[in-house]
Design an enzyme around this catalytic site. Structure first.
Site, PDB file in Angstrom:
ATOM      1  N   ASP A 438       0.874  -1.167   0.000  1.00 40.10           N
ATOM      2  CA  ASP A 438       0.000   0.000   0.000  1.00 40.10           C
ATOM      3  C   ASP A 438       0.918   1.225   0.000  1.00 40.10           C
ATOM      4  O   ASP A 438       2.084   1.123   0.385  1.00 40.10           O
ATOM      5  CB  ASP A 438      -0.900  -0.020   1.231  1.00 40.10           C
ATOM      6  CG  ASP A 438      -1.800   1.198   1.298  1.00 40.10           C
ATOM      7  OD1 ASP A 438      -2.387   1.548   0.265  1.00 40.10           O
ATOM      8  OD2 ASP A 438      -1.892   1.798   2.381  1.00 40.10           O
ATOM      9  N   ASP A 622      -1.294  -0.745   5.842  1.00 43.86           N
ATOM     10  CA  ASP A 622      -1.719  -0.244   7.134  1.00 43.86           C
ATOM     11  C   ASP A 622      -2.607  -1.270   7.814  1.00 43.86           C
ATOM     12  O   ASP A 622      -3.541  -1.799   7.222  1.00 43.86           O
ATOM     13  CB  ASP A 622      -2.479   1.071   6.947  1.00 43.86           C
ATOM     14  CG  ASP A 622      -2.824   1.704   8.274  1.00 43.86           C
ATOM     15  OD1 ASP A 622      -3.846   1.304   8.850  1.00 43.86           O
ATOM     16  OD2 ASP A 622      -2.070   2.566   8.735  1.00 43.86           O
ATOM     17  N   ASP A 626      -6.317  -1.686   5.768  1.00 43.23           N
ATOM     18  CA  ASP A 626      -6.115  -2.783   4.822  1.00 43.23           C
ATOM     19  C   ASP A 626      -6.373  -4.145   5.453  1.00 43.23           C
ATOM     20  O   ASP A 626      -5.892  -5.156   4.954  1.00 43.23           O
ATOM     21  CB  ASP A 626      -4.679  -2.742   4.272  1.00 43.23           C
ATOM     22  CG  ASP A 626      -4.452  -1.536   3.378  1.00 43.23           C
ATOM     23  OD1 ASP A 626      -5.362  -1.207   2.606  1.00 43.23           O
ATOM     24  OD2 ASP A 626      -3.381  -0.922   3.475  1.00 43.23           O
TER      25      ASP A 626
END
Length: 730
Positions: A438, A622, A626
């Protein structure tokens, strides 16, 4: 009169109707012990978890709250042959230190006796092929007996006690055949000496005990060194706090007496016992536990301070946000403890093998004795062959093969800044061939800056900050921090992937994506001027505002991505951010595959697609936003901020501003997996070669003792190689 036992002080209430207690258990020494204890405790109704941590000989128990008295667990362990009591760090360390000293005393006695008995055996061995008189040989045998018998009685206590406790409760463990082998060898030697035989086996018996004690002492010290890494956390905990009990009046109180909202004083040279925010004073603090940086950090009003941080220069007034078990330090300790709750595939294999061991080895030894006797051998030769089989087949190497590697590897990873949240994470990380990152808060630093705050009315900025407190997203957290928001709006709900909304004085207020707040036009104007900025929109009634927020890449992100690719791991970037910002990050990091504007569902779909193609995917994102994609991946990792550690859902987490722990996790896991396999091959290969030789009668008890102990020591020394991996400059 029977005394009652109240262990309620040691019980932790986990919520969801569960209670937890940690018990220290004496006598746990192998995979067979772990399996027996876990099966025995799990059989109690209403027990939901029973897991043994071999590193510190602790069993973690969870059960339905109110259904059981914790004293029942101690009674059940006593039935299984183990003494148990509530686990306390200080007590456990004292007991472990005493056990270590006792092992060392036993080893000293055994080694001294071994040297002397071997010196007496040399003239007997040479005399048997020369002209030694039988009376002289008997004299040497009796002197050996006088040395070996009391030495074995004292030095063999760690094994004899364990075996006796197991047999007393109707169980067997690895120490049972060891004890039987030693006692049979000593008894046979006495019979042989009385019968004026040429050979006695006092040397084999005492040497076996010596080798076993060397292995057990090395194993215990390996575990103590690894446990000391996590145990250093306890040294960071301050026991007292200087608390303001009036405007200018202070009092030193126990750390447990401090609650959120209190004001405390942190003087130079003191460690913080609480998490909190500085409200007055400036200083430098050592917070290497949090950031991984050894340089001191400058702090001022508004800066965060965490438990375990060392104040270097000025005095600080701090408003407490968390104390006692709610601090970051306590969360790290719980995370370390939780890492043993899941058994790896290799540990499960060793557990099954250890359960089969005792009946198989006893049957093998009995069949060996019977077979040789039927084949025409004397009872003496038959029993000697059986003793050799008992000794040589001890599965100490198999029992140590995997737990020792895991203990060493987890300690090395902790030193590298990686905390395990799953017991089988090491194996899964070692298997990955693709990593999905991410962007926001992962490849970039978690701190954001609001770059256009001056263009937004102060009352709007303050209201947006209060609304942002209800969101877990790092962009919203940055907005709340920049606005100085302290109290969230009541009744606010979060819509995953979109934003948060609530009602204020009859009007709906929203904070989130531009589309969620119907502020796309304003967002496009800002983005046309600053295409790499992230934006978050705010709406109240018909009014719309857009905040431009920036963050920078982690300082070593480019080097880490390049290092992963060099190791044959493909890297992909998936982000919910806008395309210009994601493209800029991908180009800077030289990541060829990237996607922008993806939703949590899109990330899961991509992971499932890669899994269907045969990839082993690690998701690094995260731990809050996520969570679904972290759960979908083969293994997951979160670069999580200190304030959110308790909410971590990934298999591994790390703190700090650098991305290097991702490389450390991969390198240590790959090496650990290689060492696990090597140790299994060593243990299985040893038995595959040694057992048939012993059955065929080519091995004496002395050689069996040396071979068995040598295999255990070899496995442990091989495991210790996992402490270090080759370091590459990032």
């Amino acid at each position: 009169m029977q005394a009652t036992r109240d262990f309620s002080h040691y019980v932790k209430h986990l919520g969801s109707g569960l209670a937890h207690i940690d018990l220290a258990v004496e006598g746990v020494s192998c995979a067979g012990c772990i399996s027996k204890i876990e099966r025995g405790l799990s059989a109690i109704p209403d027990v939901t978890l029973a897991r043994v941590n071999l590193t510190d000989r602790r069993v973690a128990l969870e059960w339905k709250e109110g259904a059981l008295d914790p004293a029942r667990f101690i009674d059940r362990l006593a039935e299984l042959g183990y003494k148990a009591y509530p686990f306390e760090i200080v007590t456990a360390e004292a007991v472990e230190a005493e056990n270590s000293r006792f092992l060392l005393r036993c080893l000293g006695v055994a080694a001294f006796a071994t040297m002397n008995v071997m010196m007496l055996s040399i003239p007997v061995w040479s005399g048997n092929v020369s002209d030694m008189l039988p009376e002289q040989r008997d004299f040497f045998h009796w002197i050996s007996a006088l040395i070996a018998l009391p030495a074995a009685a004292y030095a063999g206590q760690p094994f004899f006690r364990s075996a006796f406790n197991a047999l007393r409760t109707g169980n067997v463990n690895m120490d049972v055949p060891i004890s039987i082998g030693v006692i049979l060898a000593l008894a046979t030697s006495i019979v042989e000496t009385i019968g004026h035989a040429e050979h006695a086996y006092f040397d084999a018996s005492i040497m076996l005990i010596t080798f076993l004690l060397v292995g057990r002492y090395l194993d215990q010290n390996t575990r103590r060194r690894t446990r000391a890494v996590a145990g250093n956390l306890a040294a960071l905990k301050a026991e007292t706090v200087t608390k303001f009990v009036g405007p200018d009046e202070i009092s030193v109180v126990p750390a447990a007496a401090v609650t959120a909202g209190d004001i405390v004083l942190l003087r130079p040279g003191e460690r913080s016992a609480i998490d909190g925010t500085i409200i007055d004073g400036r200083s430098e603090i050592d917070q290497s536990l949090i950031t991984g940086e050894t340089l001191h950090a400058s702090v001022e009003p508004g800066s965060e301070v965490y438990a375990g941080s060392l104040n270097i220069s000025g005095s600080l007034r701090i408003r407490v946000s968390a104390a006692s078990e709610g601090t970051l330090l306590a969360e790290i300790q719980r995370l370390l403890d939780h890492a043993v709750q899941v058994r790896s595939r290799y540990v499960q294999l060793a557990d099954r093998a250890s359960r089969l061991y005792a009946p198989v080895v006893h049957a093998t030894a009995f069949l060996t004795m019977t077979g040789w006797f039927i084949a025409g051998a004397s009872f003496h030769d038959s029993i000697i062959s059986a003793i050799a089989v008992l000794i040589i087949t001890c599965p100490c190497a198999l029992g140590l093969a995997i737990p020792t590697v895991q203990t060493v590897a987890s300690g090395a990873m902790f030193r590298a800044g990686v905390l395990l949240n799953s017991g089988d994470a090491i194996e899964r990380v070692a298997e990955i061939d693709r990593i999905i990152f991410d962007k926001t808060g992962t490849l970039t630093l978690p701190e954001f800056d609001v770059v256009n705050s001056a263009a937004v009315p102060a009352d709007v900025f303050e209201l947006a900050g209060r609304l942002a407190l209800a969101s877990h997203h790092p962009v919203a957290a940055a907005l709340a921090r920049a606005a100085g928001a302290k109290s969230p709006l009541p009744g606010v709900t979060e819509q995953p992937g979109q934003g948060v909304r609530g009602i204020l004085k009859g009007e709906e207020v929203r904070l989130g994506s531009p589309s969620f707040c119907k502020a796309d036009n304003l967002a496009n104007i800002i983005l046309s001027r600053d295409p790499e900025a992230s934006v978050v929109a705010f709406s109240r009634g018909g009014k719309r505002y857009v905040f431009a927020i920036r963050q920078s890449l982690r300082p070593d992100a480019s080097a880490v991505i390049a290092a992963l690719q060099k190791r044959g791991i493909a890297v992909e970037l998936l982000s919910g951010d806008r395309e210009p910002a994601v493209r800029a990050a991908a180009e800077m990091l030289q990541v060829p595959e990237w996607r922008a504007g993806v939703t949590p569902a899109d990330k899961i779909a991509r992971i499932e697609e890669l899994k269907r193609q045969g990839f082993m995917v690690m998701m690094v994102g995260d731990g809050l936003n996520d969570a679904p994609s972290l759960a979908a991946a083969h293994v997951s990792m979160s670069p999580i901020s200190a304030a959110h550690l308790s909410q971590a859902t990934a298999d591994l987490v790390f703190l700090g501003n650098r991305l290097a722990p991702v490389i450390a996790a991969v390198d240590h896991s790959r090496k650990a997996l290689r060492l696990m396999r090597q140790n299994l091959y060593l243990a299985v290969g040893y038995n595959f070669l040694a057992v048939p030789i012993a059955i065929l009668g080519f091995v004496t008890p002395l050689i069996a003792a040396a071979a068995m102990s040598g295999s255990s020591i070899l496995v442990m020394l091989n495991a210790l190689r996992g402490r270090h991996v080759p370091q590459e400059t990032l």
